[in-house]
Design an enzyme around this catalytic site. Sequence first.
Site, PDB file in Angstrom:
ATOM      1  N   HIS A  42       0.846  -1.193   0.000  1.00  0.00           N
ATOM      2  CA  HIS A  42       0.000   0.000   0.000  1.00  0.00           C
ATOM      3  C   HIS A  42       0.881   1.243   0.000  1.00  0.00           C
ATOM      4  O   HIS A  42       2.075   1.161   0.281  1.00  0.00           O
ATOM      5  CB  HIS A  42      -0.910   0.002   1.237  1.00  0.00           C
ATOM      6  N   HIS A 126       5.858   5.404  -1.313  1.00  0.00           N
ATOM      7  CA  HIS A 126       6.581   4.153  -1.507  1.00  0.00           C
ATOM      8  C   HIS A 126       5.751   2.973  -1.026  1.00  0.00           C
ATOM      9  O   HIS A 126       4.856   3.129  -0.195  1.00  0.00           O
ATOM     10  CB  HIS A 126       7.915   4.184  -0.763  1.00  0.00           C
TER      11      HIS A 126
END
EC number: 3.1.4.58
Length: 188
Positions: A42, A126
């Site tokens: 995620h 990220h």
Amino acid sequence: MRLFAAVLPPVEAVAELGVTVDRLRKLPGSDGLRWTGRAGWHLTLAFMGEVDEGLLPELRVRLARAAGRTAPFPLRIRGGGHFGHRALWAGVAGGLDELRLLAERSDAAARRAGVAMTEHRRYLAHLTLARSRAEADLGPCLAELSCFEGTPWEVTELALVRSDPPVPGVPGARPRYGMVDSWPLGRS
């Protein structure tokens, strides 16, 4: 409960990245890394930590408003990087300004709902792929990730995710994530 606001990549994007991660896991030195599971990939927008359940109704209202004020935008998984020598991640490209704005709005929504947001740092989008307890040589993985270019997708929703810590004493146990709620973007 431990909560965070996030963008969840679609199944197709996860599968694409998964092919590359399968190659990374075979590289020299990668056996010393603790790899995250695909189901947990995620883009964290705002980490809230422990949130009192009494704050959830207001948090939901404010996150819905943040999502509604943000138009859908394109994104793709691209390249990678590291935090020190202990964390390996995949990066993203595309609508980074929109992603940062959604992160700022999610953070503000949590604060206004009464969540004690103690962690504030410059946003770096990220997906964490692996971690290490000790310093690791991430060079081979970074070289392989540097040329990764995923297929673009459109971000259409903001998710509120619960994070349960790994089961203590179970080798290889990972945090477990579950969606608490989600809201479509651009519907205000």
